[in-house]
Design an enzyme around this catalytic site. Sequence first.
Site, PDB file in Angstrom:
ATOM      1  N   HIS A   1     -21.503  -9.578   2.229  1.00 32.92           N
ATOM      2  CA  HIS A   1     -21.403  -8.752   3.260  1.00 32.92           C
ATOM      3  C   HIS A   1     -21.111  -9.791   4.240  1.00 32.92           C
ATOM      4  O   HIS A   1     -21.801 -10.588   4.748  1.00 32.92           O
ATOM      5  CB  HIS A   1     -22.828  -7.962   3.314  1.00 32.92           C
ATOM      6  CG  HIS A   1     -22.495  -6.899   4.369  1.00 32.92           C
ATOM      7  ND1 HIS A   1     -22.940  -7.125   5.761  1.00 32.92           N
ATOM      8  CD2 HIS A   1     -22.010  -5.636   4.357  1.00 32.92           C
ATOM      9  CE1 HIS A   1     -22.653  -6.053   6.634  1.00 32.92           C
ATOM     10  NE2 HIS A   1     -22.155  -5.286   5.670  1.00 32.92           N
TER      11      HIS A   1
ATOM     12  N   LYS B   1       0.984  -0.992   0.029  1.00 31.54           N
ATOM     13  CA  LYS B   1      -0.194  -0.091   0.124  1.00 31.54           C
ATOM     14  C   LYS B   1       1.173   1.249   0.029  1.00 31.54           C
ATOM     15  O   LYS B   1       1.182   1.810   0.990  1.00 31.54           O
ATOM     16  CB  LYS B   1      -0.912   0.079   1.344  1.00 31.54           C
ATOM     17  CG  LYS B   1      -1.785   1.088   1.409  1.00 31.54           C
ATOM     18  CD  LYS B   1      -3.140   1.051   0.756  1.00 31.54           C
ATOM     19  CE  LYS B   1      -4.020   1.941   1.001  1.00 31.54           C
ATOM     20  NZ  LYS B   1      -5.278   2.005   0.423  1.00 31.54           N
TER      21      LYS B   1
ATOM     22  N   GLY C   1      -4.001   0.421  -4.749  1.00 27.01           N
ATOM     23  CA  GLY C   1      -4.177   1.861  -4.809  1.00 27.01           C
ATOM     24  C   GLY C   1      -5.049   2.241  -3.786  1.00 27.01           C
ATOM     25  O   GLY C   1      -5.065   1.942  -2.521  1.00 27.01           O
ATOM     26  N   ALA C   2      -5.404   3.843  -3.890  1.00 27.97           N
ATOM     27  CA  ALA C   2      -6.289   4.300  -3.018  1.00 27.97           C
ATOM     28  C   ALA C   2      -7.555   4.988  -3.811  1.00 27.97           C
ATOM     29  O   ALA C   2      -7.470   5.470  -4.572  1.00 27.97           O
ATOM     30  CB  ALA C   2      -5.699   5.627  -2.172  1.00 27.97           C
TER      31      ALA C   2
ATOM     32  N   SER D   1      -3.417   7.282   3.478  1.00 27.25           N
ATOM     33  CA  SER D   1      -3.743   8.517   4.255  1.00 27.25           C
ATOM     34  C   SER D   1      -5.118   7.956   5.340  1.00 27.25           C
ATOM     35  O   SER D   1      -5.476   6.806   5.097  1.00 27.25           O
ATOM     36  CB  SER D   1      -4.331   9.605   3.675  1.00 27.25           C
ATOM     37  OG  SER D   1      -5.509   9.247   2.931  1.00 27.25           O
TER      38      SER D   1
END
Length: 229
Positions: A211, A37, A118-119, A41
């Site tokens: 979920h 990663k 990614g972000a 943030s």
Amino acid sequence: MSVYFVTGTDTDAGKTLATSALLYAAKRQQLSTLGLKPIASGSQATFEGLRNSDALALQAQSVPPVAYTTVNSITFEPAIAPHLAAIEAGRPLDIGVITDILRETLNHTPRDLTLIEGAGGWRVPLNEREDFCDIPRALRLPVILVVGLKLGCLNHAQLTAEAIIADGLTLAGWVGSVVDPAFAADTARFEANIAHLNAKLAAPCLGVIPHLDAPNAAAAHPYLSLEPL
């Protein structure tokens, strides 16, 4: 050594859950693994420095073990867009620096399977000129797309897949992640949506994660397969 970049249809699409679960599945096949990663943030201050929960999840699925800074080399505390966090910290992001770090990591830490997360989505900015998608473009990496399964995901998934291909990269596979339980409540409609994604996305489905009450790599991995990669 197989290296893939993992992106999502949006923030909170389930990228980290899917990435850590794929790495967990590889570990169960006795493969060496590495989860990266590069920029994170939304991190917490600890005695060892800033630590990001997503990066820690990937570190836990990396075998042989690696240092946290190998997984996450650029860390910011506020939970805001990385380019804004970088500006506030006085540490502007640069694609050349980021890719140099990743190349060095890949050269010095070869694994059977490496996943670089990614972000946010494909076009999340790094700075005024560069986006996150410029990382896999610079490294010429195939891409795994995590589709956050909720209302609107069909549009988001197709647009993201089209952008990946338009950028000259290979969409190697996609993972569905149910982020809204109501979206999957009607089985027939849910299956129709999955069938539509399979028809529209030019890549194999690696699985659909339901979920989960307690989402983690061990719970999610049975729903995924590495075979199509």
